[in-house]
Design a protein around this motif. Structure first.
Motif, PDB file in Angstrom:
ATOM      1  N   PHE A 145      50.791  34.060  42.236  1.00  0.00           N
ATOM      2  CA  PHE A 145      49.661  33.410  41.584  1.00  0.00           C
ATOM      3  C   PHE A 145      48.376  33.677  42.362  1.00  0.00           C
ATOM      4  CE2 PHE A 145      47.177  29.334  41.233  1.00  0.00           C
ATOM      5  CZ  PHE A 145      46.673  29.571  39.961  1.00  0.00           C
ATOM      6  N   VAL A 146      48.423  33.492  43.668  1.00  0.00           N
ATOM      7  CA  VAL A 146      47.246  33.724  44.501  1.00  0.00           C
ATOM      8  C   VAL A 146      46.828  35.194  44.422  1.00  0.00           C
ATOM      9  CG1 VAL A 146      46.358  33.710  46.872  1.00  0.00           C
ATOM     10  CG2 VAL A 146      47.731  31.793  46.038  1.00  0.00           C
ATOM     11  N   ALA A 147      47.789  36.096  44.492  1.00  0.00           N
ATOM     12  CA  ALA A 147      47.477  37.528  44.405  1.00  0.00           C
ATOM     13  C   ALA A 147      46.869  37.872  43.040  1.00  0.00           C
ATOM     14  CB  ALA A 147      48.743  38.361  44.654  1.00  0.00           C
ATOM     15  N   ASN A 148      47.416  37.306  41.973  1.00  0.00           N
ATOM     16  CA  ASN A 148      46.869  37.576  40.640  1.00  0.00           C
ATOM     17  C   ASN A 148      45.447  37.055  40.516  1.00  0.00           C
ATOM     18  OD1 ASN A 148      49.211  38.790  39.816  1.00  0.00           O
ATOM     19  ND2 ASN A 148      49.972  37.017  38.693  1.00  0.00           N
ATOM     20  N   LEU A 149      45.181  35.868  41.031  1.00  0.00           N
ATOM     21  CA  LEU A 149      43.808  35.346  41.000  1.00  0.00           C
ATOM     22  C   LEU A 149      42.874  36.259  41.771  1.00  0.00           C
ATOM     23  CD1 LEU A 149      44.204  31.494  41.533  1.00  0.00           C
ATOM     24  CD2 LEU A 149      43.601  32.688  39.429  1.00  0.00           C
ATOM     25  N   LYS A 150      43.307  36.638  42.938  1.00  0.00           N
ATOM     26  CA  LYS A 150      42.461  37.449  43.809  1.00  0.00           C
ATOM     27  C   LYS A 150      42.185  38.822  43.184  1.00  0.00           C
ATOM     28  CE  LYS A 150      42.199  38.650  48.689  1.00  0.00           C
ATOM     29  NZ  LYS A 150      42.900  38.612  49.956  1.00  0.00           N
ATOM     30  N   ASN A 151      43.202  39.436  42.624  1.00  0.00           N
ATOM     31  CA  ASN A 151      43.068  40.792  42.103  1.00  0.00           C
ATOM     32  C   ASN A 151      42.486  40.881  40.693  1.00  0.00           C
ATOM     33  OD1 ASN A 151      44.180  41.803  44.463  1.00  0.00           O
ATOM     34  ND2 ASN A 151      46.254  41.675  43.661  1.00  0.00           N
ATOM     35  N   ASN A 152      42.766  39.896  39.865  1.00  0.00           N
ATOM     36  CA  ASN A 152      42.398  40.021  38.454  1.00  0.00           C
ATOM     37  C   ASN A 152      41.337  39.047  37.979  1.00  0.00           C
ATOM     38  OD1 ASN A 152      44.461  41.996  37.914  1.00  0.00           O
ATOM     39  ND2 ASN A 152      45.925  40.322  38.134  1.00  0.00           N
ATOM     40  N   TYR A 153      41.055  38.042  38.739  1.00  0.00           N
ATOM     41  CA  TYR A 153      40.241  36.954  38.238  1.00  0.00           C
ATOM     42  C   TYR A 153      38.960  36.791  39.042  1.00  0.00           C
ATOM     43  CZ  TYR A 153      39.946  32.422  35.783  1.00  0.00           C
ATOM     44  OH  TYR A 153      39.594  31.367  34.984  1.00  0.00           O
ATOM     45  N   LEU A 154      39.062  37.041  40.317  1.00  0.00           N
ATOM     46  CA  LEU A 154      37.889  36.867  41.186  1.00  0.00           C
ATOM     47  C   LEU A 154      37.371  38.232  41.501  1.00  0.00           C
ATOM     48  CD1 LEU A 154      39.401  34.090  43.424  1.00  0.00           C
ATOM     49  CD2 LEU A 154      37.759  33.794  41.592  1.00  0.00           C
TER      50      LEU A 154
END
Length: 154
Positions: A145-154
């Motif tokens: 989840f943290v990786a997805n936020l970091k890579n795709n959302y922020l």
């Protein structure tokens, strides 16, 4: 037979986004949690309560569904998103806190703390190995989840 597995995960990351941007993005709970791995559905129940249903997790021969409900509250000024378990929905009780702190003008620290319990049906033969498997799977979800936020959302 079912066992109750305690889960707990902490994760801290620095993201290349200003505090205001991160808080604004996390304020959109549905869009943010769409980045949670294995999320099959995320249904609003009203009053900031959401019912999570995850794709079955675990080894191929013993996949287990996990579903639960949480109530979200957001303090934009403090940069805190809290989610508390809602009882009697699903086979898990999970809550936690996301804290955002400005690190620099264009970066923020995000700390995620998640804890709870998951009820898992297992035979008595698998009882000893079920706990570490559930914990590993859940830790992978939070890290993903943290990786997805970091890579795709922020």
């Amino acid at each position: 037979m079912a066992i109750s597995v305690d889960i707990k995960r902490q994760n801290r990351e620095t993201v290349p986004a200003a505090f205001e941007r991160v808080v604004a993005l996390l304020e959109d709970v549905e869009a943010t949690l769409a980045h949670f791995p294995s999320l099959r559905s995320f249904e609003p129940l009203g009053d900031s309560v959401y019912h999570w249903r995850l794709a079955p997790l675990g080894p191929v021969t013993h996949k287990t569904r996990i579903d639960f409900a949480t109530r979200f509250s957001i303090d934009k000024v403090a940069g805190v998103v809290e989610f508390k378990p809602v009882p009697k929905i699903g086979n898990a009780s999970i809550g936690g806190r996301i804290e955002i702190k400005a690190k620099a003008a264009s970066h923020s620290d995000i700390a995620i703390n998640v804890a709870g319990k998951v009820e898992v049906p297992v035979s008595w033969l698998l009882k000893a190995v079920a706990t570490p498997i559930v914990m590993r799977e859940f830790n992978g979800l939070v890290d993903g989840f943290v990786a997805n936020l970091k890579n795709n959302y922020l």
